[in-house]
Design a protein around this motif. Structure first.
Motif, short mmCIF file in Angstrom:
data_model
loop_
_atom_site.label_atom_id
_atom_site.label_comp_id
_atom_site.label_asym_id
_atom_site.label_seq_id
_atom_site.Cartn_x
_atom_site.Cartn_y
_atom_site.Cartn_z
N ARG A 262 0.86 -1.19 0.00
CA ARG A 262 0.00 0.00 0.00
C ARG A 262 0.90 1.24 0.00
NH1 ARG A 262 -3.03 2.02 4.18
NH2 ARG A 262 -2.66 0.21 5.50
N LEU A 263 0.81 2.02 -1.08
CA LEU A 263 1.61 3.24 -1.18
C LEU A 263 0.66 4.42 -1.11
CD1 LEU A 263 4.00 2.37 -4.17
CD2 LEU A 263 4.25 1.80 -1.75
N THR A 264 0.85 5.29 -0.14
CA THR A 264 -0.08 6.39 0.02
C THR A 264 0.66 7.72 -0.04
OG1 THR A 264 -1.48 4.99 1.38
CG2 THR A 264 -1.88 7.35 1.52
N GLY A 265 0.24 8.58 -0.96
CA GLY A 265 0.89 9.87 -1.14
C GLY A 265 0.49 10.87 -0.07
N PRO A 266 1.22 11.98 -0.04
CA PRO A 266 2.34 12.27 -0.92
C PRO A 266 3.55 11.37 -0.63
CG PRO A 266 1.94 14.11 0.63
CD PRO A 266 0.88 13.11 0.86
N LEU A 267 4.08 10.85 -1.73
CA LEU A 267 5.15 9.87 -1.59
C LEU A 267 6.04 9.90 -2.84
CD1 LEU A 267 6.33 7.25 -0.26
CD2 LEU A 267 4.58 5.99 -1.51
N VAL A 268 7.36 9.82 -2.60
CA VAL A 268 8.31 9.75 -3.72
C VAL A 268 9.20 8.52 -3.50
CG1 VAL A 268 10.13 10.95 -5.00
CG2 VAL A 268 8.43 12.28 -3.76
N ILE A 269 9.36 7.73 -4.54
CA ILE A 269 10.25 6.55 -4.46
C ILE A 269 11.31 6.69 -5.55
CG2 ILE A 269 10.34 4.03 -4.68
CD1 ILE A 269 7.55 3.95 -3.47
N GLY A 270 12.58 6.60 -5.14
CA GLY A 270 13.69 6.83 -6.06
C GLY A 270 14.00 5.65 -6.96
N ASN A 271 14.80 5.91 -7.99
CA ASN A 271 15.16 4.88 -8.97
C ASN A 271 15.77 3.65 -8.29
OD1 ASN A 271 14.46 6.80 -10.83
ND2 ASN A 271 16.59 7.38 -11.31
N GLY A 272 15.41 2.51 -8.80
CA GLY A 272 16.02 1.26 -8.34
C GLY A 272 15.59 0.81 -6.96
N SER A 273 14.53 1.37 -6.42
CA SER A 273 14.11 0.94 -5.08
C SER A 273 13.03 -0.13 -5.16
CB SER A 273 13.61 2.15 -4.28
OG SER A 273 14.72 2.95 -3.93
N ASN A 274 13.01 -0.97 -4.14
CA ASN A 274 12.02 -2.07 -4.12
C ASN A 274 11.19 -2.00 -2.86
OD1 ASN A 274 13.23 -3.07 -6.41
ND2 ASN A 274 14.68 -4.31 -5.22
N ILE A 275 9.89 -2.11 -3.03
CA ILE A 275 8.99 -2.18 -1.88
C ILE A 275 8.40 -3.59 -1.94
CG2 ILE A 275 7.04 -1.13 -0.68
CD1 ILE A 275 9.32 0.90 -1.27
N THR A 276 8.73 -4.39 -0.95
CA THR A 276 8.40 -5.82 -1.04
C THR A 276 7.00 -6.09 -0.46
OG1 THR A 276 10.75 -6.07 -0.70
CG2 THR A 276 9.51 -8.08 -0.74
N ASN A 277 6.51 -7.27 -0.78
CA ASN A 277 5.13 -7.70 -0.48
C ASN A 277 4.60 -7.24 0.88
OD1 ASN A 277 5.63 -8.98 -2.81
ND2 ASN A 277 5.68 -11.07 -1.95
N SER A 278 3.37 -6.79 0.87
CA SER A 278 2.60 -6.45 2.09
C SER A 278 3.16 -5.28 2.88
CB SER A 278 2.47 -7.66 3.02
OG SER A 278 1.95 -8.75 2.31
N SER A 279 4.05 -4.51 2.32
CA SER A 279 4.56 -3.34 3.04
C SER A 279 3.65 -2.14 2.82
CB SER A 279 5.98 -3.00 2.58
OG SER A 279 6.86 -3.93 3.15
N VAL A 280 3.71 -1.20 3.76
CA VAL A 280 2.93 0.03 3.67
C VAL A 280 3.92 1.19 3.70
CG1 VAL A 280 1.24 1.49 4.86
CG2 VAL A 280 0.97 -1.01 4.85
N VAL A 281 3.87 2.07 2.72
CA VAL A 281 4.77 3.23 2.70
C VAL A 281 3.92 4.46 2.46
CG1 VAL A 281 6.82 4.27 1.68
CG2 VAL A 281 6.60 1.79 1.73
N GLU A 282 4.01 5.45 3.35
CA GLU A 282 3.20 6.65 3.14
C GLU A 282 3.89 7.92 3.60
OE1 GLU A 282 -0.25 5.15 5.26
OE2 GLU A 282 0.29 6.35 7.00
N ASN A 283 3.52 9.03 2.98
CA ASN A 283 4.01 10.38 3.33
C ASN A 283 5.53 10.41 3.51
OD1 ASN A 283 1.22 10.48 5.46
ND2 ASN A 283 1.39 11.49 3.50
N SER A 284 6.24 9.79 2.59
CA SER A 284 7.69 9.66 2.80
C SER A 284 8.46 9.98 1.53
CB SER A 284 8.02 8.23 3.25
OG SER A 284 7.46 8.00 4.52
N ILE A 285 9.76 10.11 1.69
CA ILE A 285 10.64 10.27 0.54
C ILE A 285 11.70 9.19 0.63
CG2 ILE A 285 12.23 11.81 -0.66
CD1 ILE A 285 10.61 14.08 0.62
#
Ligand code: GDD
Ligand code: MG
Length: 362
Positions: free
Chosen positions: A279-302
């Protein structure tokens, strides 16, 4: 018209992020901050630019080279010891060839209309013109008082609250006639804000204000750096046009699993992989070559480049720099993680901002 960009500060308040990456190279929506400044100068036909650097020069030179790729000609000046804002411009004098020039603080993101400012400067026959912007807290900036004709009457750097008479501050863009440089001693640490401007005002020299309400942000602290990225994602500056239908941008060669839930605004760089049930919730920026693996939650981050967020991890309100490995099942919230840090499986990190690059945590 030539310009000098001051990129010599130590970025102390952005540590530990700036221990390896100069402030000018901090990624903003996956592009170095300074790239926006240089492209904006080019759009205003200012193509002869001096970068006044005092430390961590190599990453800047490696990226920008002679400026060709960006449609400008770049020169670099170096300082053995930091020369201060005015000393750094004096150090670039040979490149300015006796002409008037623009001087830009290199840590400011603004939509300021430089063409209008240059026209105003010429029409008013000022010795110097200083762009102004309103802020809530002038005590961390340079306060600027003006008279009814827009002429500057007082310049007070980092005023105490009891000395605050206006919310207008020095926005960090100057247009200077070449005579100004004659007030700066060579190879000496010297400041525009504390020495040159107050001195010129004492002599009643014509210094004019160019106030503007356009977008303006100084990236001096992690909070403001994050704010800048989020403001751009939300379309507050004219230097980034979010995709109007989705406001989700996914770079080349990136793969996003169909079960991932992505809520705008989100920018995902190139060659990223976004796993199952994430689950990716903005505002959010993910840089080149990065991996977010199964079932992770990333939000309001850089998230910077080549970061690996392993499965079942939670990242919220944080900045994670290049090459970090965030172990499975961990929680990172309200934290700053500098380059190449490894966080152990199941670790809980809350409100942490004093980690050293390369550290293993947990
Ligand atoms: N080359 C070089 N050498 N550059 C320098 C040096 C130096 O010794 N010292 C500072 N700089 C650069 C910084 O990298 C930054 O881009 C700019 O000059 C301003 O320095 P900061 O250290 O960021 O100053 P500040 O943010 O506290 O205050 C300045 O900016 C405010 C607006 O953000 C002042 O100009 C204030 O008056 C202004 O309001
Ligand atoms: Mg600053």
């Amino acid at each position: 018209m030539k310009a000098v960009i001051l990129v010599g500060g130590l970025g102390t308040r952005l540590r530990p992020l700036t221990l390896n990456t100069p402030k000018a190279m901090m990624p903003v929506l996956n592009k170095p901050f300074l790239e926006y400044v240089i492209r904006r100068l080019a759009r205003h036909k200012v193509t002869d630019i001096v970068l006044a650097i005092s430390h961590l020069a190599q990453p800047i030179e490696d990226h920008f080279g002679n400026g060709n790729r960006f449609g400008v000609r770049l020169e670099y000046t170096a300082e053995e010891t930091a020369l201060g804002t005015a000393g750094a411009v004096k150090n670039a004098e040979e490149y300015l060839e006796g002409e008037a020039c623009l001087v830009l603080n290199g840590d400011i993101f603004t939509d300021l209309d430089l063409t209008a400012m240059m026209d105003f400067h010429r029409r008013s026959r000022a010795l110097a013109t200083i762009a102004l912007t309103p802020v809530e807290d002038p005590t961390i900036y340079g306060l600027v008082e003006t008279d009814d004709y827009g002429r500057i009457t007082r310049f007070l750097e980092k005023p105490r609250w009891e000395d605050v008479t206006t919310n207008m501050i020095n926005a960090g863009t100057y247009m200077l006639e070449s005579q100004v440089l004659s007030y700066i001693p060579p190879q000496t640490n010297f400041s525009f804000e504390r020495q040159v401007f107050p001195y010129l005002l004492e002599r009643s020299e014509p210094i004019y204000a160019f106030p503007s309400l356009c977008y303006w942000m100084d990236i001096g602290t992690p909070e403001k750096y994050r704010r800048l990225n989020f403001d751009l994602l939300e379309g507050r500056s004219n230097q980034y046009q979010p995709d109007t239908t989705t406001n989700i941008s996914i770079g080349e060669y990136s793969e996003c699993h169909p079960t991932a839930i992505v809520t705008a605004p989100v920018v995902i760089g190139d060659s990223c992989s976004i796993g199952k049930n994430t689950r990716l919730t903005g505002p959010l920026v993910i840089g080149n070559g990065s991996n977010i693996t199964n079932s992770s939650v990333v939000e309001n981050s850089i998230i910077w480049q080549n970061v690996s967020v392993e499965e079942d991890t939670n990242v919220r309100q944080s900045i994670i720099a290049n090459g970090c490995i965030i172990g499975a099942g961990s929680l990172i919230t309200d934290s700053i993680v500098p380059d190449n840090v490894t966080v152990a499986t199941g670790y809980r990190m809350i409100n942490c901002s004093d980690i050293q690059p390369g550290a293993s945590i947990g």
